[in-house]
Design a protein around this motif. Structure first.
Motif, PDB file in Angstrom:
ATOM      1  N   GLU A 188     -12.747   7.496   9.036  1.00 45.13           N
ATOM      2  CA  GLU A 188     -11.870   6.402   9.444  1.00 45.13           C
ATOM      3  C   GLU A 188     -10.442   6.870   9.751  1.00 45.13           C
ATOM      4  OE1 GLU A 188     -12.832   3.206  10.059  1.00 45.13           O
ATOM      5  OE2 GLU A 188     -14.811   4.105   9.758  1.00 45.13           O
ATOM      6  N   LYS A 189     -10.190   8.168   9.463  1.00 43.31           N
ATOM      7  CA  LYS A 189      -8.868   8.750   9.722  1.00 43.31           C
ATOM      8  C   LYS A 189      -7.760   7.904   9.092  1.00 43.31           C
ATOM      9  CE  LYS A 189     -10.464  10.905  13.981  1.00 43.31           C
ATOM     10  NZ  LYS A 189     -10.343  11.021  15.451  1.00 43.31           N
ATOM     11  N   VAL A 190      -7.938   7.649   7.807  1.00 47.08           N
ATOM     12  CA  VAL A 190      -7.001   6.798   7.086  1.00 47.08           C
ATOM     13  C   VAL A 190      -6.606   7.484   5.789  1.00 47.08           C
ATOM     14  CG1 VAL A 190      -8.887   5.553   5.950  1.00 47.08           C
ATOM     15  CG2 VAL A 190      -6.640   4.492   6.110  1.00 47.08           C
ATOM     16  N   GLY A 191      -5.346   7.301   5.394  1.00 51.04           N
ATOM     17  CA  GLY A 191      -4.857   7.845   4.134  1.00 51.04           C
ATOM     18  C   GLY A 191      -4.681   6.753   3.108  1.00 51.04           C
ATOM     19  N   ILE A 192      -4.483   7.160   1.879  1.00 51.31           N
ATOM     20  CA  ILE A 192      -4.373   6.182   0.806  1.00 51.31           C
ATOM     21  C   ILE A 192      -3.108   5.338   0.955  1.00 51.31           C
ATOM     22  CG2 ILE A 192      -3.138   7.636  -0.859  1.00 51.31           C
ATOM     23  CD1 ILE A 192      -5.169   6.534  -2.970  1.00 51.31           C
ATOM     24  N   SER A 193      -2.059   5.902   1.571  1.00 48.68           N
ATOM     25  CA  SER A 193      -0.820   5.140   1.753  1.00 48.68           C
ATOM     26  C   SER A 193      -1.030   3.959   2.701  1.00 48.68           C
ATOM     27  CB  SER A 193       0.289   6.053   2.282  1.00 48.68           C
ATOM     28  OG  SER A 193      -0.085   6.635   3.517  1.00 48.68           O
ATOM     29  N   GLU A 194      -1.870   4.161   3.728  1.00 46.33           N
ATOM     30  CA  GLU A 194      -2.141   3.065   4.670  1.00 46.33           C
ATOM     31  C   GLU A 194      -2.942   1.958   3.999  1.00 46.33           C
ATOM     32  OE1 GLU A 194      -3.083   4.901   8.828  1.00 46.33           O
ATOM     33  OE2 GLU A 194      -3.536   6.409   7.288  1.00 46.33           O
TER      34      GLU A 194
END
Length: 205
Positions: free
Chosen positions: A166-172
């Protein structure tokens, strides 16, 4: 006898044997018959026989498999000390032990080497990072699914996002949770365990 068989001078063999027995925690058992030893004592005796001549390479097969939790910890600590002066190669299917003890991994499948590298490099290669969210209720999990564009696996109020896919980080994810005032119990970034890596490398053709 083990010292002499390994080439230690006869005059030095007794001193080396005593020092080694002390090192493995059998100093008080020097005068006892080995037939009276417990399983843990026999395991430590075997280790003493293997290291009395100070080998440069030590090969061990399941060195703590027959021990109770206290005995396991004692032998693991001994092996950590030995690592300071001896290269240790040991086979084990207890992956927690491998994770604690090793800095280099070798994976075998049907007798062939299929993967190797440092613990950190292997973990990085097969990391498969994922973001786990545990909500306060099923309704909160459903509400998140309605406003999120990320694909995820859901089991009741527990939701897992494939961070790489998903190309997502925990901050997002945290930003979305805050913006909509979601009620959560847990938010964490997870990576593949050594057991998961083992199953992928060794079990998959």
């Amino acid at each position: 006898m083990a010292a002499r068989l390994s080439g230690v001078d006869t005059r030095k063999s007794l001193d080396e044997a005593k020092k080694t027995l002390e090192f493995v925690g059998l100093g008080d058992a020097m005068k006892k018959r080995t037939g009276t030893f417990s399983g843990g004592m026999k395991q430590r005796l075997g280790l003493a026989q293997a290291i009395v001549h100070k080998p440069e390479l030590l090969l061990l097969d399941e060195p703590v498999s027959a021990l109770d939790p206290m005995g396991r910890r004692q032998v693991m600590n001994l092996l950590k000390e030995l690592q300071q002066e001896t290269t240790i190669l040991y086979s084990t299917h207890i992956l927690n032990d491998a994770e604690e003890m090793t800095n280099q991994l070798l994976f075998l499948r049907k007798g062939a080497l299929v993967e190797n590298g440092s613990l950190d490099s292997v973990r990085e290669k097969y990391a498969n990072p994922r973001i786990l969210i545990e909500f306060e209720s099923n309704d909160e999990a459903d509400r998140f699914g309605a406003v999120s564009s990320w694909a995820f696996n859901k089991e009741r109020r527990l939701l897992v996002i494939d961070a790489t896919k998903e190309k997502v980080g925990i901050s997002e994810v945290l930003a979305l949770l805050n913006s909509e005032n979601f009620l959560i119990r847990k938010l964490e970034l997870q990576t593949a365990s050594l057991e998961e890596i083992f199953m992928k490398v060794v079990m998959e053709e």
